[in-house]
Each structure stands twice: as structure tokens, then as C-alpha cells.
Design a protein around this motif. Sequence first.
Motif, PDB file in Angstrom:
ATOM      1  N   LEU A  64       0.803  -1.208   0.012  1.00 36.18           N
ATOM      2  CA  LEU A  64      -0.082  -0.112  -0.037  1.00 36.18           C
ATOM      3  C   LEU A  64       0.716   1.303   0.024  1.00 36.18           C
ATOM      4  CD1 LEU A  64      -2.761   1.192   0.232  1.00 36.18           C
ATOM      5  CD2 LEU A  64      -2.543   1.244   2.628  1.00 36.18           C
ATOM      6  N   PHE A  65       1.834   1.404   0.833  1.00 37.03           N
ATOM      7  CA  PHE A  65       2.736   2.540   1.039  1.00 37.03           C
ATOM      8  C   PHE A  65       3.468   2.886  -0.458  1.00 37.03           C
ATOM      9  CE2 PHE A  65       7.170   4.045   1.455  1.00 37.03           C
ATOM     10  CZ  PHE A  65       7.096   5.241   2.299  1.00 37.03           C
ATOM     11  N   LEU A  66       3.987   1.781  -1.130  1.00 33.48           N
ATOM     12  CA  LEU A  66       4.696   1.834  -2.249  1.00 33.48           C
ATOM     13  C   LEU A  66       3.568   2.365  -3.293  1.00 33.48           C
ATOM     14  CD1 LEU A  66       7.084  -1.078  -2.224  1.00 33.48           C
ATOM     15  CD2 LEU A  66       7.686   1.348  -2.105  1.00 33.48           C
ATOM     16  N   CYS A  67       2.335   1.614  -3.332  1.00 34.55           N
ATOM     17  CA  CYS A  67       1.276   2.293  -4.430  1.00 34.55           C
ATOM     18  C   CYS A  67       0.963   3.544  -4.323  1.00 34.55           C
ATOM     19  CB  CYS A  67       0.136   1.172  -4.175  1.00 34.55           C
ATOM     20  SG  CYS A  67       0.312  -0.376  -4.935  1.00 34.55           S
ATOM     21  N   VAL A  68       1.217   4.274  -3.156  1.00 32.17           N
ATOM     22  CA  VAL A  68       0.738   5.470  -2.757  1.00 32.17           C
ATOM     23  C   VAL A  68       1.858   6.646  -2.677  1.00 32.17           C
ATOM     24  CG1 VAL A  68      -1.457   4.809  -1.915  1.00 32.17           C
ATOM     25  CG2 VAL A  68       0.610   5.340  -0.451  1.00 32.17           C
ATOM     26  N   TRP A  69       2.925   6.186  -2.339  1.00 32.85           N
ATOM     27  CA  TRP A  69       4.103   7.147  -2.250  1.00 32.85           C
ATOM     28  C   TRP A  69       4.377   7.697  -3.465  1.00 32.85           C
ATOM     29  CZ3 TRP A  69       6.089   9.352   1.947  1.00 32.85           C
ATOM     30  CH2 TRP A  69       7.434   9.694   1.811  1.00 32.85           C
ATOM     31  N   PRO A  70       4.535   8.904  -3.741  1.00 34.95           N
ATOM     32  CA  PRO A  70       4.786   9.794  -4.864  1.00 34.95           C
ATOM     33  C   PRO A  70       5.865   9.370  -5.737  1.00 34.95           C
ATOM     34  CG  PRO A  70       4.134  11.360  -3.192  1.00 34.95           C
ATOM     35  CD  PRO A  70       4.572  10.132  -2.458  1.00 34.95           C
ATOM     36  N   ALA A  71       6.932   8.845  -5.234  1.00 29.99           N
ATOM     37  CA  ALA A  71       8.290   8.512  -5.959  1.00 29.99           C
ATOM     38  C   ALA A  71       7.785   7.265  -6.577  1.00 29.99           C
ATOM     39  CB  ALA A  71       9.392   8.426  -4.970  1.00 29.99           C
ATOM     40  N   THR A  72       7.028   6.273  -6.244  1.00 30.70           N
ATOM     41  CA  THR A  72       7.014   4.945  -6.462  1.00 30.70           C
ATOM     42  C   THR A  72       5.515   4.709  -7.041  1.00 30.70           C
ATOM     43  OG1 THR A  72       6.174   4.338  -4.381  1.00 30.70           O
ATOM     44  CG2 THR A  72       8.734   4.196  -4.882  1.00 30.70           C
TER      45      THR A  72
ATOM     46  N   LYS B  44       3.749   5.471  -9.595  1.00 33.70           N
ATOM     47  CA  LYS B  44       3.616   5.093 -10.982  1.00 33.70           C
ATOM     48  C   LYS B  44       4.467   4.129 -11.538  1.00 33.70           C
ATOM     49  CE  LYS B  44       2.686   9.999 -12.173  1.00 33.70           C
ATOM     50  NZ  LYS B  44       3.021  11.340 -13.083  1.00 33.70           N
ATOM     51  N   THR B  45       5.385   3.742 -10.830  1.00 27.59           N
ATOM     52  CA  THR B  45       6.140   2.620 -11.235  1.00 27.59           C
ATOM     53  C   THR B  45       5.989   1.207 -10.468  1.00 27.59           C
ATOM     54  OG1 THR B  45       8.011   3.546  -9.724  1.00 27.59           O
ATOM     55  CG2 THR B  45       8.033   4.006 -12.169  1.00 27.59           C
ATOM     56  N   PHE B  46       5.764   1.005  -9.382  1.00 33.64           N
ATOM     57  CA  PHE B  46       5.638   0.032  -8.663  1.00 33.64           C
ATOM     58  C   PHE B  46       4.454  -0.701  -9.063  1.00 33.64           C
ATOM     59  CE2 PHE B  46       3.951  -2.598  -4.839  1.00 33.64           C
ATOM     60  CZ  PHE B  46       4.946  -3.410  -4.502  1.00 33.64           C
ATOM     61  N   PRO B  47       3.444  -0.410  -9.184  1.00 38.49           N
ATOM     62  CA  PRO B  47       2.315  -1.439  -9.292  1.00 38.49           C
ATOM     63  C   PRO B  47       1.988  -1.814 -11.160  1.00 38.49           C
ATOM     64  CG  PRO B  47       1.432   0.841  -8.719  1.00 38.49           C
ATOM     65  CD  PRO B  47       2.761   0.970  -9.213  1.00 38.49           C
ATOM     66  N   THR B  48       3.050  -1.376 -11.875  1.00 38.82           N
ATOM     67  CA  THR B  48       3.059  -1.594 -13.152  1.00 38.82           C
ATOM     68  C   THR B  48       3.472  -3.261 -13.336  1.00 38.82           C
ATOM     69  OG1 THR B  48       5.510  -1.222 -13.507  1.00 38.82           O
ATOM     70  CG2 THR B  48       3.894   0.551 -13.946  1.00 38.82           C
ATOM     71  N   LYS B  49       2.845  -3.722 -14.456  1.00 41.98           N
ATOM     72  CA  LYS B  49       3.085  -5.048 -14.627  1.00 41.98           C
ATOM     73  C   LYS B  49       4.667  -5.322 -15.071  1.00 41.98           C
ATOM     74  CE  LYS B  49       2.020  -8.788 -18.385  1.00 41.98           C
ATOM     75  NZ  LYS B  49       1.206  -8.907 -19.593  1.00 41.98           N
ATOM     76  N   THR B  50       5.439  -4.505 -15.529  1.00 36.98           N
ATOM     77  CA  THR B  50       6.815  -4.768 -15.804  1.00 36.98           C
ATOM     78  C   THR B  50       7.512  -4.807 -14.545  1.00 36.98           C
ATOM     79  OG1 THR B  50       6.601  -3.591 -18.003  1.00 36.98           O
ATOM     80  CG2 THR B  50       8.622  -3.741 -16.826  1.00 36.98           C
TER      81      THR B  50
ATOM     82  N   MET C 111      13.089   4.145  -4.899  1.00 37.98           N
ATOM     83  CA  MET C 111      12.767   5.330  -4.189  1.00 37.98           C
ATOM     84  C   MET C 111      14.135   6.092  -4.474  1.00 37.98           C
ATOM     85  SD  MET C 111      10.681   5.204  -0.858  1.00 37.98           S
ATOM     86  CE  MET C 111      11.150   3.403  -0.357  1.00 37.98           C
ATOM     87  N   GLY C 112      15.145   5.319  -5.044  1.00 36.08           N
ATOM     88  CA  GLY C 112      16.205   5.817  -5.316  1.00 36.08           C
ATOM     89  C   GLY C 112      17.492   5.772  -3.948  1.00 36.08           C
ATOM     90  N   VAL C 113      17.013   5.053  -2.992  1.00 35.46           N
ATOM     91  CA  VAL C 113      17.880   4.852  -1.878  1.00 35.46           C
ATOM     92  C   VAL C 113      19.296   4.351  -2.499  1.00 35.46           C
ATOM     93  CG1 VAL C 113      18.003   3.888   0.293  1.00 35.46           C
ATOM     94  CG2 VAL C 113      15.873   4.581  -0.449  1.00 35.46           C
ATOM     95  N   ASN C 114      20.291   4.991  -1.574  1.00 39.85           N
ATOM     96  CA  ASN C 114      21.773   4.531  -1.860  1.00 39.85           C
ATOM     97  C   ASN C 114      21.877   3.106  -1.418  1.00 39.85           C
ATOM     98  OD1 ASN C 114      24.568   4.278  -0.987  1.00 39.85           O
ATOM     99  ND2 ASN C 114      24.806   6.021  -2.363  1.00 39.85           N
TER     100      ASN C 114
END
Length: 318
Positions: free
Chosen positions: A23-31, A33-39, A287-290
Amino acid sequence: MKAVKRYLKDNLGILIALAAMILFLCVWPATAKTFPTKTNLFNLLRQSSTNLMLACGMTMVIILGGIDLSVGSIIAMSGCFAAGAVVWGGMPEIVGLTLGVLSGLMFGLFNGAVIAWTNIPPFIVTLASMNLAKGIAYVFSGGKPIRCMTDAWKFLGAGYVLGIPTPVWTMFIVFFLCVIFLNRTRIGRHIYAVGGNSTAAKFSGISTAKVKFTVFAISGTLAGLAGVTIASRLYSGTCTSGNAAEMDAIAAVVIGGTSMSGGSGKLGGTLIGALIIGILNNGLNLMGVNSDWQYIIKGIVILGAVYVDYLRTQKKAK
């Protein structure tokens, strides 16, 4: 239905954690658009598949009361052997991949034999094997990737069957077979008995040496399978693949509720644990975390899971 209810009850805490992460990754702005995609989801499952293969073997090892630190190095070694057999030896891809898996089996048999018939702790034996396998991978490959780009080679790690990545099919086949082995066979039940109380198991007629030998052989084989799958996905066998893979496998097992003291644990929990680790890795990358911080975060997660296991053990003792 009863089995489903029991599964949900036993794993309610980690299921809630898994749902919260998704849920967090589906609503967090940085992720979002990309997390829920099929790819991305297919990439997530493909990457989680090899960790679950390792974690299935690691679950049995930890239920037994042991540890296997060699699986990450076996990944590197098996991938290099498989690619070398195809590229340098001119062997068919299926033969090379099979040889890679067999190399993992051989190391598992070595670990199992030393642990079963000596008093050397599994930590020491597999620590030595970790260095041996890594060293063999470097010597065999010369420290360079062994590239293999054929369609037959990449099918196991980067192919699709019925629109689903091949490693995902492999993952669930391995998981299903391990569940049957652990819960529906005599030696599977003996694993729990030996992990719970090795001395009592021995006096009851169980061959503890045979059980230990078998479990570490399985762990090595699954590490070999994970190794050739990764080599296939990366189009090369490389001596650096599998670095810290044993940590992700152990984390998945502990998060899944398997006790580090041995004697208890379920593969159903390990499945959820592997998905949590996979989503954690995937989410941190999106999220681009190092990468340096990723190690710190995963270390905190592992420590937290071990602490929860400690609290659960203390509660049972009271």
C-alpha cells in the motif's frame, strides 16, 4: 478452508506488514507510478524467485538448528561453471545448466558430510565452504564474466511461459516440492525432531547424521539452481553474483517465523518473508535509496525479526 484460516492466523502479523508495504509503495509519490506496473511486478517476482529457492533450503537448515553461509558463493560458482561449460566447452545449454546445479549439489553433499559425521559446527563448515566456492568461481572464470547470449541459455532466467516469467514457475515448483517434502515425508518430520532435540531424536531411532546430510545437500542443490537461474537472467556467469544472497535468504526465513533456535518453522511463512524482502529491495531501488543505506535498512529489518523471534521464544519458555 481450515488450512487457509490456520495459515492466515499463523502469519497474520507478516501478512499485515506485507500489505502495508504494498500500500505504501502504491501511494508514495516516488513509486506510485512505477511500482504497480506489470513490468515492475514481473521484475519483482523474477528477482524474488531465486531468494525463495535459497530460502526454502535455508528454512530446512534453520529448522534443523544449523545455518548455511555458503549459498551465496555457490550461486557464483554454479553460474560460472554452467556458462563455462557452454561457452568454453561447447556443451548444449541444458547440459551446462545441469552441471551448474550439480556443482551446487556437490558442495551441499560436502557440507552435509562434514557436519553430519564430525562435531564441527555448521557455521564454521559453511563459512569455509563460502570461501572455497567463491575462490573456485574466481579461479575458474579468471575474475571476468563468462558471457552467453543464446536464446536457449536465457530461457531459464529471462524467458516466459504462458506470459509469466520462467523463474516464477520454477520458484513455485520448488516451493511446492519442498512443502511436500517437509510436511508429507518421514525425513521431513525428522528434520523437526532433530532440530527440536537432537539427542532425543537420536535415542528414538532417528539417524541424525542422515537427516543433516540430506538437508545440506538440498540447500546446496537449490543454491545451484538459483545460481544458474541468475546466470541465465544476466546472460553470463560471474564470480560476483550471489554476494550477500545468504543474508537475504536468512532474513526471509526469520521474517517468516522460523525460529533460529531450531525445531519450528513453516515454508508458508518463508514465502511471505521472501516477498517482503523482494518488495523491500524493489521499493528502495525505486525510491533511489543509496545501496549503502539499503544494507543498513535490511540489517535493521533482520535484527528486528530476530528480536521478535527471541520474544516469542521467551514467551513460550514461560
